[in-house]
Design an enzyme around this catalytic site. Sequence first.
Site, short mmCIF file in Angstrom:
data_model
loop_
_atom_site.label_atom_id
_atom_site.label_comp_id
_atom_site.label_asym_id
_atom_site.label_seq_id
_atom_site.Cartn_x
_atom_site.Cartn_y
_atom_site.Cartn_z
N THR A 259 -5.10 -0.64 10.77
CA THR A 259 -4.58 0.34 11.74
C THR A 259 -4.40 -0.20 13.16
OG1 THR A 259 -5.45 2.12 10.38
CG2 THR A 259 -4.81 2.71 12.61
N LYS B 211 -12.84 3.29 1.99
CA LYS B 211 -12.33 3.34 3.36
C LYS B 211 -13.41 3.91 4.26
CE LYS B 211 -8.12 4.77 4.07
NZ LYS B 211 -7.04 5.81 4.01
N ARG C 58 0.86 -1.20 0.00
CA ARG C 58 0.00 0.00 0.00
C ARG C 58 0.89 1.24 0.00
NH1 ARG C 58 -1.61 2.97 4.91
NH2 ARG C 58 -3.38 4.34 4.49
N ARG D 246 -4.08 18.08 7.28
CA ARG D 246 -2.84 17.54 7.85
C ARG D 246 -1.89 18.67 8.19
NH1 ARG D 246 -1.70 12.04 7.04
NH2 ARG D 246 -3.44 11.01 5.99
N1 LIG Z 1 5.62 7.21 2.19
C1 LIG Z 1 5.82 7.54 3.46
N2 LIG Z 1 6.84 8.33 3.83
C2 LIG Z 1 7.06 8.67 5.11
N3 LIG Z 1 6.29 8.26 6.14
C3 LIG Z 1 5.25 7.49 5.86
C4 LIG Z 1 4.96 7.08 4.51
N4 LIG Z 1 3.84 6.32 4.54
C5 LIG Z 1 3.47 6.26 5.84
N5 LIG Z 1 4.32 6.95 6.62
C6 LIG Z 1 4.27 7.12 8.08
O1 LIG Z 1 3.54 6.04 8.67
C7 LIG Z 1 2.41 6.55 9.39
C8 LIG Z 1 1.28 5.56 9.32
O2 LIG Z 1 0.87 5.33 7.99
P1 LIG Z 1 -0.64 5.49 7.54
O3 LIG Z 1 -0.67 5.07 6.14
O4 LIG Z 1 -1.54 4.82 8.50
O5 LIG Z 1 -0.85 7.08 7.58
P2 LIG Z 1 -1.81 8.11 8.28
O6 LIG Z 1 -1.01 9.39 8.36
O7 LIG Z 1 -2.36 7.56 9.54
O8 LIG Z 1 -2.94 8.40 7.25
P3 LIG Z 1 -4.20 7.57 6.71
O9 LIG Z 1 -5.35 7.94 7.58
O10 LIG Z 1 -4.33 8.02 5.33
O11 LIG Z 1 -3.83 6.13 6.84
C9 LIG Z 1 2.14 7.90 8.74
O12 LIG Z 1 1.42 8.77 9.56
C10 LIG Z 1 3.55 8.40 8.48
O13 LIG Z 1 4.13 8.93 9.65
C1 LIG Z 2 -5.96 3.46 7.20
C2 LIG Z 2 -6.60 4.72 7.58
O1 LIG Z 2 -6.77 5.60 6.77
C3 LIG Z 2 -7.04 4.89 8.94
O2 LIG Z 2 -7.00 3.94 9.73
O3 LIG Z 2 -7.48 5.99 9.25
K LIG Z 3 -4.54 8.36 2.76
MG LIG Z 4 -7.49 7.42 7.67
#
Ligand SMILES: Nc1ncnc2c1ncn2[C@@H]1O[C@H](COP(=O)(O)OP(=O)(O)OP(=O)(O)O)[C@@H](O)[C@H]1O
Ligand SMILES: CC(=O)C(=O)O
Ligand SMILES: [K+]
Ligand SMILES: [Mg+2]
Length: 481
Positions: free
Chosen positions: A281, A223, A36, A77
């Site tokens: 998560t 999602k 992902r 963000r």
């Molecule tokens: N490509 C990346 N480069 C740097 N850090 C990353 C990257 N992908 C994820 N992370 C780190 O890992 C954490 C967890 O990833 P995750 O995909 O759950 O993101 P999120 O910020 O919680 O957003 P979302 O709600 O979209 O999942 C992120 O908050 C970030 O700190």
């Molecule tokens: C994966 C994701 O976007 C969340 O758990 O919020």
């Molecule tokens: K996202």
């Molecule tokens: Mg999310």
Amino acid sequence: MSLPDHKTKIVCTIGPASRSREVLVRMIRAGMNVARLNLSHGTFDEHRENIRNVRAAAEDIGLPITILLDLPGPKIRIGDLAEEPMELRKGETVTLTPAPVQGDPSRIPVDFEQFPQLVSGGSTIFLSDGFLQLRVDEIAGTDVRATVVIGGPLLSRKGMSLVGGGGILAVSAVTDRDLECIEFGLAEGLDTFSISFIERAEDILKAREYAARSGKSIRVIAKIERQEALANLDEILRESDGVMIARGDLGVQTPIEEVPAVQKRIIQKANILGRPAITATQMLMSMTDNIRPTRAEVTDVANAILDGTDAVMLSEETSIGKYPVETVAMMAKIARSTEEKRASVGAGCGPLDYFRHGKGREMITVNDVVSLNVIEALDALGIRFVLTPTRSGSTPRNISRFKPEAWILAFTRNPSTLKFLAFSYGVCPFLIRSEKEYWHGAILDSIRNLGLIGPGERVVLTEGVSPGREGTDSLIILTVD
Ligand SMILES: Nc1ncnc2c1ncn2[C@@H]1O[C@H](COP(=O)(O)OP(=O)(O)OP(=O)(O)O)[C@@H](O)[C@H]1O
Ligand SMILES: CC(=O)C(=O)O
Ligand SMILES: [K+]
Ligand SMILES: [Mg+2]
């Protein structure tokens, strides 16, 4: 060849800790099925390189690995921090600003120009899935001054949410930036996207229509991470190809104590419709820093599997964690052990009762009947393999929803179908090269050649016998000679 020793699919978020080809190869060996890429983080250039590395690693191992592009969605963000992690301490004052500055402990950039209009004195701001909490003291021009109520480490581009469900922009869930991301993905030859903060089925249509303008068809994972999506769950599921229980934001946007029941409800409904469900998560969150998970985390992964999830997802654990490979291996180990015990702990066969004795009987389709008969045959005869020739993937998915002990071997000419079956529990997809390989003699030959099934073994094979009709309408039981 040999099949994996677990059937639950493993989705891994790729980031600095895992983007090298070497680590990716080890993660695939440990059980990763889907990479992902979270487009909320990193640049297109970086993700282009990630895509290259995932493809190279998959080729090194000779296994198909699916890439899922997770769209940013309308989430506010913070911007980039000069040094991370940056520690916010209780009682300290910080200024939040929409100006594009590099963040430091006194000044944190927020990636949304109208942010100062969204808050007022006394507002509470949650950062990083609610781990950190600030209270707004005053607004001075575009500067929002706040006091840290709950401190902790903060990383760049972490999400923000405001009390009362704020923090999601009041615009369509599919933003202009999301459309750019879809364009990026299509140009890279990818077709599987997850839509963040989806509200209703039209959001999926908007993404599909956008792709259709360039003549492309996409697979969409919805999602579920806000109240509106729960209210519109049925229509969203019908329009989607799959669903993710995005517990990070869901636990901020809705009461955190309701997450377990919501997870079960979403998985049940997704199973009934044959849509793969991904539970996401904090599954093994403590492994971000430690080599062993907590008992509670292991139990969470096992319970998601017993709930009927198709896939489990890793976020920080694999993107920025210290032990990405060990975390995947741990996930695989929990999956194998839990799957073996599914029946003995009473978790059973998912939506079977719904179709046999419940509401499902009223609207049952021919495809439902075939998948039920497959389950009946597997159980009664102790069969280990179902062979499903498929164009869209719906036949293997409809069998997979009952989480059988047998493997579902799916044969398709469609590379996109093959890739999307990476999300479905217990399905092992194979690419076939010509129309005549859909014929059951050819499928049996290829299975024999793979050395999976020996002479004398019985298998179930599904077939579409009505010419020109979509879907499967019969099953046969064959003995391999
Ligand atoms: N490509 C990346 N480069 C740097 N850090 C990353 C990257 N992908 C994820 N992370 C780190 O890992 C954490 C967890 O990833 P995750 O995909 O759950 O993101 P999120 O910020 O919680 O957003 P979302 O709600 O979209 O999942 C992120 O908050 C970030 O700190
Ligand atoms: C994966 C994701 O976007 C969340 O758990 O919020
Ligand atoms: K996202
Ligand atoms: Mg999310």
